[in-house]
Write a protein that holds these residues in place. Structure first.
Motif, short mmCIF file in Angstrom:
data_model
loop_
_atom_site.label_atom_id
_atom_site.label_comp_id
_atom_site.label_asym_id
_atom_site.label_seq_id
_atom_site.Cartn_x
_atom_site.Cartn_y
_atom_site.Cartn_z
N PHE A 86 -3.40 -37.50 0.72
CA PHE A 86 -3.70 -36.07 0.63
C PHE A 86 -2.78 -35.25 1.51
O PHE A 86 -3.14 -34.19 2.00
CB PHE A 86 -5.16 -35.82 1.00
CG PHE A 86 -6.12 -36.42 0.02
CD1 PHE A 86 -6.43 -35.74 -1.16
CD2 PHE A 86 -6.70 -37.64 0.25
CE1 PHE A 86 -7.30 -36.29 -2.07
CE2 PHE A 86 -7.58 -38.21 -0.67
CZ PHE A 86 -7.88 -37.53 -1.83
N ASP A 87 -1.56 -35.75 1.69
CA ASP A 87 -0.63 -35.05 2.57
C ASP A 87 -0.13 -33.74 1.97
O ASP A 87 0.51 -32.97 2.64
CB ASP A 87 0.56 -35.96 2.92
CG ASP A 87 1.33 -36.39 1.67
OD1 ASP A 87 0.95 -35.95 0.56
OD2 ASP A 87 2.29 -37.16 1.81
N PHE A 88 -0.44 -33.52 0.68
CA PHE A 88 0.00 -32.27 0.07
C PHE A 88 -0.89 -31.10 0.49
O PHE A 88 -0.56 -29.95 0.22
CB PHE A 88 0.03 -32.38 -1.46
CG PHE A 88 -1.29 -32.72 -2.06
CD1 PHE A 88 -2.19 -31.71 -2.37
CD2 PHE A 88 -1.63 -34.03 -2.34
CE1 PHE A 88 -3.41 -32.01 -2.94
CE2 PHE A 88 -2.85 -34.34 -2.90
CZ PHE A 88 -3.74 -33.33 -3.21
N ILE A 89 -2.01 -31.42 1.11
CA ILE A 89 -2.84 -30.35 1.64
C ILE A 89 -2.38 -30.07 3.06
O ILE A 89 -2.40 -30.95 3.91
CB ILE A 89 -4.33 -30.76 1.66
CG1 ILE A 89 -4.76 -31.26 0.29
CG2 ILE A 89 -5.20 -29.59 2.09
CD1 ILE A 89 -6.14 -31.88 0.28
N GLU A 90 -1.97 -28.85 3.28
CA GLU A 90 -1.48 -28.50 4.62
C GLU A 90 -2.60 -28.76 5.63
O GLU A 90 -3.76 -28.46 5.34
CB GLU A 90 -1.09 -27.01 4.67
CG GLU A 90 -0.31 -26.51 3.48
CD GLU A 90 1.02 -27.23 3.30
OE1 GLU A 90 1.59 -27.63 4.32
OE2 GLU A 90 1.46 -27.41 2.15
N PRO A 91 -2.25 -29.27 6.78
CA PRO A 91 -3.26 -29.57 7.81
C PRO A 91 -4.21 -28.41 8.05
O PRO A 91 -5.41 -28.61 8.20
CB PRO A 91 -2.41 -29.86 9.05
CG PRO A 91 -1.13 -30.37 8.50
CD PRO A 91 -0.90 -29.64 7.21
N GLU A 92 -3.65 -27.19 8.03
CA GLU A 92 -4.52 -26.05 8.33
C GLU A 92 -5.44 -25.71 7.15
O GLU A 92 -6.40 -24.98 7.30
CB GLU A 92 -3.68 -24.81 8.72
CG GLU A 92 -2.75 -24.32 7.61
CD GLU A 92 -1.37 -24.94 7.74
OE1 GLU A 92 -1.27 -26.05 8.29
OE2 GLU A 92 -0.40 -24.31 7.27
N ASP A 93 -5.14 -26.27 5.99
CA ASP A 93 -5.99 -26.00 4.83
C ASP A 93 -7.05 -27.07 4.63
O ASP A 93 -7.98 -26.91 3.86
CB ASP A 93 -5.13 -25.92 3.56
CG ASP A 93 -4.33 -24.64 3.49
OD1 ASP A 93 -4.76 -23.66 4.13
OD2 ASP A 93 -3.29 -24.63 2.81
N ARG A 94 -6.89 -28.18 5.35
CA ARG A 94 -7.79 -29.32 5.12
C ARG A 94 -9.24 -28.97 5.31
O ARG A 94 -10.09 -29.30 4.51
CB ARG A 94 -7.44 -30.45 6.09
CG ARG A 94 -6.08 -30.96 5.86
CD ARG A 94 -6.02 -32.44 6.05
NE ARG A 94 -4.76 -32.90 5.51
CZ ARG A 94 -4.44 -34.15 5.35
NH1 ARG A 94 -5.31 -35.07 5.68
NH2 ARG A 94 -3.29 -34.49 4.83
N LYS B 121 -5.70 -27.40 -9.96
CA LYS B 121 -4.48 -27.72 -10.69
C LYS B 121 -3.40 -28.25 -9.76
O LYS B 121 -2.75 -29.25 -10.05
CB LYS B 121 -3.95 -26.48 -11.40
CG LYS B 121 -4.70 -26.11 -12.66
CD LYS B 121 -4.07 -24.90 -13.33
CE LYS B 121 -4.93 -24.39 -14.47
NZ LYS B 121 -4.41 -23.14 -15.02
N ARG B 122 -3.24 -27.56 -8.63
CA ARG B 122 -2.23 -28.00 -7.68
C ARG B 122 -2.53 -29.41 -7.20
O ARG B 122 -1.66 -30.28 -7.17
CB ARG B 122 -2.17 -27.05 -6.48
CG ARG B 122 -1.25 -25.87 -6.71
CD ARG B 122 -0.92 -25.22 -5.37
NE ARG B 122 -0.34 -26.17 -4.43
CZ ARG B 122 -0.49 -26.11 -3.11
NH1 ARG B 122 -1.22 -25.16 -2.58
NH2 ARG B 122 0.08 -27.01 -2.34
N ALA B 123 -3.79 -29.64 -6.84
CA ALA B 123 -4.16 -30.97 -6.33
C ALA B 123 -3.92 -32.02 -7.41
O ALA B 123 -3.36 -33.08 -7.15
CB ALA B 123 -5.63 -30.97 -5.91
N TYR B 124 -4.30 -31.67 -8.61
CA TYR B 124 -4.11 -32.61 -9.72
C TYR B 124 -2.64 -32.96 -9.91
O TYR B 124 -2.27 -34.13 -10.00
CB TYR B 124 -4.68 -32.01 -11.01
CG TYR B 124 -4.27 -32.75 -12.25
CD1 TYR B 124 -4.84 -33.98 -12.56
CD2 TYR B 124 -3.31 -32.23 -13.11
CE1 TYR B 124 -4.45 -34.67 -13.70
CE2 TYR B 124 -2.92 -32.91 -14.24
CZ TYR B 124 -3.50 -34.13 -14.54
OH TYR B 124 -3.11 -34.82 -15.66
N LEU B 125 -1.80 -31.95 -9.94
CA LEU B 125 -0.37 -32.19 -10.15
C LEU B 125 0.23 -33.03 -9.02
O LEU B 125 1.01 -33.95 -9.26
CB LEU B 125 0.37 -30.86 -10.27
CG LEU B 125 0.19 -30.15 -11.62
CD1 LEU B 125 0.80 -28.76 -11.58
CD2 LEU B 125 0.81 -30.97 -12.75
#
Lengths: 165, 165
Positions: A138-146, B154-158
């Motif tokens: 889940f590294d595509f989620i920015e730390p601050e958005d987690r 969508k972003r998470a899925y992609l």
DNA sequence: TTAGATAGTTGTGAAAAGCAATCAATGCAC
DNA sequence: GTGCATTGATTGCTTTTCACAACTATCTAA
């Protein structure tokens, strides 16, 4: 995510030249597809463990580890499965020696489940793998958005569960 | 959701007196659990249709409906399944008469799939059910938050799909 | 023209998931 | 207390999923 007002990051979902956006821009479809990806990834990470494959076993293991004496029916409730399905999961885990079954002291019908030594060691490994997946996958989620993402997931989960009960 | 800066709406996930938060505050767990709830709800809504049960059939039907001549391998790509699994789904749908198989004109190995009249009618029903689920089941998402929620999904899925490929 | 890639099928096996029926223990109504 | 509905769990059954391996047919490129 990122900043909530950003209109430009609206992605177009296209696979193999097929715009599946047009087809079914539905929450359910994305949730189901993400489930497939996440589950597969988790299966791979757990492949070397005896608990690999299947959504129920991991949760059962961790539940028994955290709540000694927990009952099969409680696990079924969390898993949202019926008792037969839950019972069979427990059967296999007892057979492989990671948990132990006892008769509940206060209710002779019920069982109390306990983690074994091997099961506890296994649960430590599993927790570590889950932590790794959190950070790597889940590294595509920015730390601050987690935090916000997790909050949203929890809320959605609770609301949806409420509809099921 | 709601306003992104609101810190007070951090829910505590507790089922049956078990704080499953402590246990596994993991994205994967929530995604997997939500999948179970959504899938069951969808199954129930579709129960009266011949296409009910199973994640693959609905997507296949709508894909064939939208893309006449689509190939099984393309469907497999979208479904993230292997070809045998996809082939069997198609088998059953051909047998029940909702789609039709033809040899592709340009490649004798390949097949071209087409929707039948019954299949198209069915897909209309399915789309309506999905729309209904969107509004009824996901009513806990405020209308003004829907777009943002969907964008995030969508972003998470992609991103997650990219990791799988 | 031969090798390798691609499209699809068949076979097999493990597991998931739901339903009905059964059995034992419990708890409540009377 | 007796009877009865409820609850906890198991067994049996069926359907579906899903992945892997092996196979045939076709296409493509060296």
């Amino acid at each position: 995510m990122t900043s909530p007002g950003a209109p430009q990051d609206d992605p177009i979902v296209e696979i193999c030249g097929l715009k599946i956006d047009v087809l079914e821009g539905a929450f359910s479809w994305y949730i189901r597809s993400m489930d497939a990806v996440v589950s597969r990834d988790l299966d791979r990470r757990m492949a070397h463990l005896e608990i690999a494959k299947g959504k129920g076993k991991i949760t059962t293991l961790l539940l028994v580890d955290d709540y000694p004496g927990i009952r099969p029916s409680q696990i079924a409730e969390v898993l949202m499965r019926d008792r037969p399905a839950t019972g069979r999961i427990i059967d296999r885990m007892v057979a492989s020696g990671v948990i132990r079954r006892e008769a509940a002291s206060d209710d002779l019908r019920a069982q109390a489940l306990f983690i074994t030594e091997r099961g506890h060691a296994l649960s430590q490994e599993v927790r570590e793998i889950i932590r790794q997946q959190e950070t790597e996958f889940f590294d595509f989620i920015e730390p601050e958005d987690r935090e916000q993402f997790m909050r949203m997931l929890k809320r959605a989960y609770l609301k949806m569960r409420a509809k099921w009960d």
